[in-house]
Design a protein around this motif. Structure first.
Motif, PDB file in Angstrom:
ATOM      1  N   VAL A 215       0.864  -1.168   0.000  1.00  0.00           N
ATOM      2  CA  VAL A 215       0.000   0.000   0.000  1.00  0.00           C
ATOM      3  C   VAL A 215       0.903   1.220   0.000  1.00  0.00           C
ATOM      4  O   VAL A 215       1.795   1.336   0.845  1.00  0.00           O
ATOM      5  N   LEU A 216       0.680   2.110  -0.958  1.00  0.00           N
ATOM      6  CA  LEU A 216       1.464   3.344  -1.052  1.00  0.00           C
ATOM      7  C   LEU A 216       0.688   4.486  -0.410  1.00  0.00           C
ATOM      8  O   LEU A 216      -0.413   4.819  -0.847  1.00  0.00           O
ATOM      9  N   ALA A 217       1.253   5.063   0.627  1.00  0.00           N
ATOM     10  CA  ALA A 217       0.684   6.250   1.257  1.00  0.00           C
ATOM     11  C   ALA A 217       1.106   7.472   0.446  1.00  0.00           C
ATOM     12  O   ALA A 217       2.090   7.417  -0.308  1.00  0.00           O
ATOM     13  N   PRO A 218       0.400   8.583   0.586  1.00  0.00           N
ATOM     14  CA  PRO A 218       0.821   9.803  -0.128  1.00  0.00           C
ATOM     15  C   PRO A 218       2.283  10.163   0.133  1.00  0.00           C
ATOM     16  O   PRO A 218       2.990  10.605  -0.774  1.00  0.00           O
ATOM     17  N   ALA A 219       2.756   9.939   1.357  1.00  0.00           N
ATOM     18  CA  ALA A 219       4.156  10.241   1.682  1.00  0.00           C
ATOM     19  C   ALA A 219       5.117   9.363   0.885  1.00  0.00           C
ATOM     20  O   ALA A 219       6.231   9.787   0.567  1.00  0.00           O
ATOM     21  N   ASP A 220       4.696   8.146   0.536  1.00  0.00           N
ATOM     22  CA  ASP A 220       5.551   7.260  -0.261  1.00  0.00           C
ATOM     23  C   ASP A 220       5.782   7.830  -1.657  1.00  0.00           C
ATOM     24  O   ASP A 220       6.877   7.702  -2.217  1.00  0.00           O
ATOM     25  N   LEU A 221       4.756   8.444  -2.228  1.00  0.00           N
ATOM     26  CA  LEU A 221       4.920   9.069  -3.549  1.00  0.00           C
ATOM     27  C   LEU A 221       5.859  10.265  -3.454  1.00  0.00           C
ATOM     28  O   LEU A 221       6.694  10.481  -4.337  1.00  0.00           O
ATOM     29  N   GLN A 222       5.741  11.028  -2.373  1.00  0.00           N
ATOM     30  CA  GLN A 222       6.654  12.150  -2.153  1.00  0.00           C
ATOM     31  C   GLN A 222       8.083  11.634  -1.983  1.00  0.00           C
ATOM     32  O   GLN A 222       9.030  12.192  -2.545  1.00  0.00           O
ATOM     33  N   ASP A 223       8.241  10.547  -1.240  1.00  0.00           N
ATOM     34  CA  ASP A 223       9.572   9.954  -1.050  1.00  0.00           C
ATOM     35  C   ASP A 223      10.150   9.458  -2.375  1.00  0.00           C
ATOM     36  O   ASP A 223      11.360   9.544  -2.603  1.00  0.00           O
ATOM     37  N   TRP A 224       9.300   8.911  -3.253  1.00  0.00           N
ATOM     38  CA  TRP A 224       9.762   8.455  -4.564  1.00  0.00           C
ATOM     39  C   TRP A 224      10.262   9.638  -5.390  1.00  0.00           C
ATOM     40  O   TRP A 224      11.278   9.552  -6.071  1.00  0.00           O
ATOM     41  N   GLU A 225       9.567  10.761  -5.301  1.00  0.00           N
ATOM     42  CA  GLU A 225      10.013  11.969  -6.002  1.00  0.00           C
ATOM     43  C   GLU A 225      11.396  12.392  -5.507  1.00  0.00           C
ATOM     44  O   GLU A 225      12.286  12.696  -6.304  1.00  0.00           O
ATOM     45  N   HIS A 226      11.595  12.376  -4.194  1.00  0.00           N
ATOM     46  CA  HIS A 226      12.908  12.724  -3.621  1.00  0.00           C
ATOM     47  C   HIS A 226      13.969  11.693  -4.016  1.00  0.00           C
ATOM     48  O   HIS A 226      15.123  12.046  -4.251  1.00  0.00           O
ATOM     49  N   ALA A 227      13.581  10.433  -4.087  1.00  0.00           N
ATOM     50  CA  ALA A 227      14.516   9.382  -4.496  1.00  0.00           C
ATOM     51  C   ALA A 227      14.989   9.618  -5.926  1.00  0.00           C
ATOM     52  O   ALA A 227      16.178   9.462  -6.233  1.00  0.00           O
TER      53      ALA A 227
ATOM     54  N   ASP B 221      15.218  12.468  -7.400  1.00  0.00           N
ATOM     55  CA  ASP B 221      16.149  13.604  -7.335  1.00  0.00           C
ATOM     56  C   ASP B 221      17.543  13.125  -6.931  1.00  0.00           C
ATOM     57  O   ASP B 221      18.550  13.532  -7.520  1.00  0.00           O
ATOM     58  N   ALA B 222      17.621  12.250  -5.937  1.00  0.00           N
ATOM     59  CA  ALA B 222      18.914  11.731  -5.479  1.00  0.00           C
ATOM     60  C   ALA B 222      19.576  10.874  -6.552  1.00  0.00           C
ATOM     61  O   ALA B 222      20.788  10.963  -6.768  1.00  0.00           O
ATOM     62  N   LEU B 223      18.789  10.054  -7.231  1.00  0.00           N
ATOM     63  CA  LEU B 223      19.340   9.213  -8.303  1.00  0.00           C
ATOM     64  C   LEU B 223      19.860  10.058  -9.461  1.00  0.00           C
ATOM     65  O   LEU B 223      20.851   9.703 -10.101  1.00  0.00           O
ATOM     66  N   ALA B 224      19.211  11.184  -9.721  1.00  0.00           N
ATOM     67  CA  ALA B 224      19.623  12.055 -10.832  1.00  0.00           C
ATOM     68  C   ALA B 224      21.029  12.619 -10.636  1.00  0.00           C
ATOM     69  O   ALA B 224      21.714  12.912 -11.616  1.00  0.00           O
ATOM     70  N   VAL B 225      21.458  12.731  -9.380  1.00  0.00           N
ATOM     71  CA  VAL B 225      22.807  13.252  -9.117  1.00  0.00           C
ATOM     72  C   VAL B 225      23.779  12.127  -8.746  1.00  0.00           C
ATOM     73  O   VAL B 225      24.848  12.376  -8.206  1.00  0.00           O
ATOM     74  N   GLY B 226      23.376  10.885  -9.020  1.00  0.00           N
ATOM     75  CA  GLY B 226      24.279   9.759  -8.834  1.00  0.00           C
ATOM     76  C   GLY B 226      24.237   9.104  -7.476  1.00  0.00           C
ATOM     77  O   GLY B 226      25.087   8.275  -7.166  1.00  0.00           O
ATOM     78  N   GLY B 227      23.281   9.475  -6.650  1.00  0.00           N
ATOM     79  CA  GLY B 227      23.187   8.869  -5.327  1.00  0.00           C
ATOM     80  C   GLY B 227      22.439   7.550  -5.342  1.00  0.00           C
ATOM     81  O   GLY B 227      21.763   7.207  -6.306  1.00  0.00           O
ATOM     82  N   GLY B 228      22.578   6.820  -4.274  1.00  0.00           N
ATOM     83  CA  GLY B 228      21.793   5.615  -4.070  1.00  0.00           C
ATOM     84  C   GLY B 228      20.637   5.945  -3.143  1.00  0.00           C
ATOM     85  O   GLY B 228      20.718   6.895  -2.359  1.00  0.00           O
ATOM     86  N   VAL B 229      19.572   5.182  -3.227  1.00  0.00           N
ATOM     87  CA  VAL B 229      18.403   5.462  -2.400  1.00  0.00           C
ATOM     88  C   VAL B 229      17.822   4.178  -1.819  1.00  0.00           C
ATOM     89  O   VAL B 229      18.014   3.092  -2.362  1.00  0.00           O
ATOM     90  N   ARG B 230      17.121   4.363  -0.719  1.00  0.00           N
ATOM     91  CA  ARG B 230      16.279   3.318  -0.130  1.00  0.00           C
ATOM     92  C   ARG B 230      14.874   3.900  -0.126  1.00  0.00           C
ATOM     93  O   ARG B 230      14.633   4.967   0.451  1.00  0.00           O
ATOM     94  N   TRP B 231      13.955   3.200  -0.764  1.00  0.00           N
ATOM     95  CA  TRP B 231      12.578   3.676  -0.855  1.00  0.00           C
ATOM     96  C   TRP B 231      11.659   2.666  -0.183  1.00  0.00           C
ATOM     97  O   TRP B 231      11.890   1.462  -0.277  1.00  0.00           O
ATOM     98  N   LEU B 232      10.625   3.149   0.457  1.00  0.00           N
ATOM     99  CA  LEU B 232       9.666   2.328   1.204  1.00  0.00           C
ATOM    100  C   LEU B 232      10.349   1.653   2.381  1.00  0.00           C
ATOM    101  O   LEU B 232      10.084   0.497   2.692  1.00  0.00           O
ATOM    102  N   ASP B 233      11.231   2.394   3.040  1.00  0.00           N
ATOM    103  CA  ASP B 233      12.037   1.816   4.112  1.00  0.00           C
ATOM    104  C   ASP B 233      11.451   2.048   5.503  1.00  0.00           C
ATOM    105  O   ASP B 233      12.162   2.063   6.481  1.00  0.00           O
ATOM    106  N   GLY B 234      10.129   2.158   5.580  1.00  0.00           N
ATOM    107  CA  GLY B 234       9.478   2.390   6.863  1.00  0.00           C
ATOM    108  C   GLY B 234       9.189   1.139   7.658  1.00  0.00           C
ATOM    109  O   GLY B 234       8.648   1.206   8.755  1.00  0.00           O
ATOM    110  N   GLY B 235       9.500  -0.047   7.117  1.00  0.00           N
ATOM    111  CA  GLY B 235       9.306  -1.279   7.842  1.00  0.00           C
ATOM    112  C   GLY B 235       7.931  -1.907   7.699  1.00  0.00           C
ATOM    113  O   GLY B 235       7.673  -2.966   8.242  1.00  0.00           O
TER     114      GLY B 235
END
Length: 148
Positions: A50-62, A64-78
């Motif tokens: 289940v994707l909460a609205p905050a998960d979509l916001q987190d995906w947007e931020h992810a 952004d991080a990937l665009a500059v070469g970073g690694g990300v963890r998404w949906l990491d709330g447990g």
């Protein structure tokens, strides 16, 4: 509707949005039923989430991080499968790990080919999901929800 599509016809990871999770119930109306699909020639599986609205916001931020070469963890709330990604906007490979810690404890890591511009493609996918299922509820105060 596919929010995430990485890989090709033989090997890939998808996050597919299926619709509203709690349509009509104020607290959950903006939550989306979805599934993570991992498919390879060796292993395949599907996990509900289940994707909460905050998960979509987190995906947007992810993205952004990937665009500059970073690694990300998404949906990491447990509360759901977790997705780790690392790669570059102009790179041809992305490493994706799907971790199902809450249920089975299983994780799968894939090195997937991506086309140039894959991050922009995923930004467009995110916009399409938000347009298909717009936010219709606001949390007026903690735990108090109202229709917009």
């Amino acid at each position: 509707m596919e929010l995430v599509r990485l890989g090709d016809e033989l090997n890939g990871v998808l996050v597919r949005v299926l619709g509203r999770f709690g349509a009509g119930a104020l607290q959950f109306h903006d939550h989306l039923a979805a599934e993570v699909v991992v498919a390879t020639e060796f292993v395949s599986g599907k996990l509900d989430l289940v994707l909460a609205p905050a998960d979509l916001q987190d995906w947007e931020h992810a993205l952004d991080a990937l665009a500059v070469g970073g690694g990300v963890r998404w949906l990491d709330g447990g509360r759901s499968p977790e997705i780790h990604l690392s790669g570059r906007e102009s790179g041809s490979l992305v490493r994706v790990t799907v971790v199902d810690e809450p249920a089975s404890g299983v994780s799968v890591t894939l090195e997937l080919s991506v086309a140039d511009g894959w991050i922009d493609d995923h930004r467009a996918r995110l916009r399409a999901v938000r347009e298909a299922w717009p936010s219709e509820v606001v949390e007026a105060s903690p735990g108090v929800y109202e229709w917009r």
